[in-house]
Structures are given as structure tokens and as C-alpha cells.
Design an enzyme around this catalytic site. Structure first.
Site: not given
Ligand code: IPE
Ligand code: IPE
Ligand code: MG
Length: 265
Positions: A33, A50, A144
């Protein structure tokens, strides 16, 4: 390129120390995240976060391979993530496709087996095809097991399992009294991988966001303060040291655990 023949001497030393520090988790699950916030902090579009996050995926997969971790599960795209702007979803799918194509050879050279959980038929056709091809290609590997959670959510999997199980009851191939924990887990997408020992979430956020709800009943949770693109092997090692310092009691008391391991009190 064989991962075991590379690496800085200092890194090898850090890995040696970890390996002699105790029993490492057999299964690590990660909620990757903070990509968007990482990019925003740098005044870049979210997709750059990303993109940089793929670098972290590569480093963490490699470090887990070198450390002999058996299972690594990465939450790459949740069921709820389909609600994001279409452009971001498309770019994420493109990145996934790119990762699967470009990493295949190296994963194979390092004995990595690929697995996926989630509603895979919801993925764009080209991504689903590449995913299945990659899984097939790596299926004989024995090192793995890398599991990608794609279009995945814990509740989706539990509901799907309940529906399939209910069908079996209706068909008469399963009787309600035989529905044990073990039986139930055999209906989940994760039936062939053990429960995670350690769950890591990056970016300081303290929630599960619908990840492996059934499987995480006894996972140790480690929240890393950095955004995913900044989470590289050094941060993983920190999480592992933190894990090694914990006592996993599974509902028992310390003294019982010491008795079981034969240690003196
Ligand atoms: C959780 O992250 C999903 C992934 C890492 C794929 P999100 O960024 O979507 O989660 P919330 O919305 O902050 O809970
Ligand atoms: C995690 O990073 C990647 C996915 C959920 C696909 P985010 O895209 O959720 O990044 P933030 O949380 O908005 O910073
Ligand atoms: Mg996120």
C-alpha cells in the site's frame, strides 16, 4: 540469473544473521500500500508510484527466494479496486502484464512457482491469458510459491466457498456435520497454501482491507511506516526481526509453550 550467486557481501551477512536468529515465517503475506501517496509526495502521477512499486515487488520476491521463504502472497489488486478511475485500473493491468512477461525467465531460473487467487475471469483477457500461461510455465518449480491476489477479496472468497459447499450439500456429496475447519478451507482459493505467519502492510495503514480474512486468524501483523515503493529488502529484514522477537501463543500461555519446546523454565 541465479539469485543465490548474487548479492552484496553485506546483504548476505544480514541474511545469515536473520537465518540464525530463529524460525522465519513460512508464509509472508503483504498488503502493498501507498503507491499513490508516494507519487503525490513527489508531485508525480499515481501511476509512477505503481511503476516504482514493481521495483519493490522484484526486490522482495528475490529476497524471499534467497532467504528460503516457502510462500509469499502479494495483494496486488482488490475486488474494491475496480472502483478506481478507469485510467488507473487500465494502467495497473498493463503493469501486471508487463511484470508477468518480463519476469518469467528470472522466476523460472530461480525455481519460483506462480499461483493466483481471486476472481481471475474478471481480469482483461490478455492479462488472464498471460497469467495462466505463466502459472503453467512455472508449475513444475519447487522453490518459493509466489501467489498474486488479483481481483481478490476475503469476503468474496468466503462467500464463493459457502456457495460451492452448499451445492455439495444439496447434491448429497457433503453432509453438514462433516463441515469442519479443514473441510471449509478446502473450498477456499487458498486451499493449497498454509495460513500466513506474518502479514505486512506498508504505508502505516492499520487495516486488513478485505485481505485473507479466514486465513489470517493467527497471523502476526507488522505495519511498516514506509510507502510500498520504499519498501525494499532492508525494510523486510526489519519486519522479520520484529517477527522473530514475538511469542506466538495461539491462545495458550507462555509456560505451556516453553514446556512444548522442552526448554527449562
Ligand atoms: C488494499 O489497498 C488493496 C491492495 C493493496 C491491492 P487499498 O489502498 O485499496 O486499501 P484501502 O482502500 O486504503 O483500504
Ligand atoms: C497500492 O497503492 C496499490 C494498489 C492498491 C493497487 P495505492 O494505489 O493504494 O496507494 P495509496 O494508498 O492511494 O497511496
Ligand atoms: Mg492504498
Amino acid at each position: 540469473m541465479n539469485w543465490l550467486n548474487e548479492g552484496e557481501p553485506e546483504d548476505r551477512l544480514l541474511q545469515q544473521e536473520l537465518l540464525s536468529g530463529g524460525e522465519l515465517p513460512k508464509h509472508i503475506a503483504i498488503i502493498m500500500d501507498g503507491n499513490g501517496r508516494w507519487a503525490k509526495q513527489r508531485r508525480m502521477p499515481r501511476i509512477e508510484g505503481h511503476r516504482s512499486g514493481v521495483g519493490s515487488v522484484k526486490d522482495i520476491v528475490k529476497a524471499c527466494g534467497q532467504l528460503g521463504v516457502s510462500y509469499l502472497t502479494l495483494y496486488a489488486f482488490s475486488t474494491e479496486n475496480w472502483k478506481r478511475p478507469k485510467t488507473e485500473v487500465t494502467l495497473l493491468m498493463d503493469l501486471l502484464l508487463y511484470y508477468l512477461k518480463t519476469e518469467l525467465k528470472e522466476l523460472n531460473e530461480n525455481n519460483v512457482r506462480l499461483n493466483a487467487i481471486g476472481q481471475l475471469n474478471a481480469l482483461p483477457k490478455n492479462v488472464a491469458r498471460q497469467l495462466h500461461e505463466s502459472i503453467d510455465y512455472l508449475s513444475d518449480n519447487t522453490g518459493l510459491t509466489l501467489t498474486l491476489a488479483l481481483s481478490y477479496s476475503g469476503r468474496w472468497d468466503i462467500l464463493r466457498a459457502v456457495q460451492t459447499l452448499a451445492l455439495d450439500v444439496r447434491r448429497g456429496t457433503l453432509s453438514p456435520e462433516d463441515i469442519t475447519e479443514e473441510k471449509f478451507r478446502s473450498y477456499l482459493n487458498t486451499h493449497d497454501i498454509p495460513d500466513p505467519d506474518l502479514m505486512i502492510r506498508t504505508s502505516g495503514e492499520m487495516r486488513l482491507s478485505n485481505f485473507l480474512l479466514w486465513e489470517m486468524a493467527y497471523a502476526e501483523i507488522y505495519i511498516a511506516p514506509v510507502f510500498w515503493p520504499e519498501f525494499r529488502r532492508e525494510q523486510l529484514y526489519e519486519g522479520l526481526w520484529n517477527y522473530l522477537g514475538r511469542e506466538r501463543r495461539f491462545g495458550k500461555i507462555s509456560e505451556q509453550l516453553l514446556d512444548e519446546t522442552g526448554c527449562e523454565r
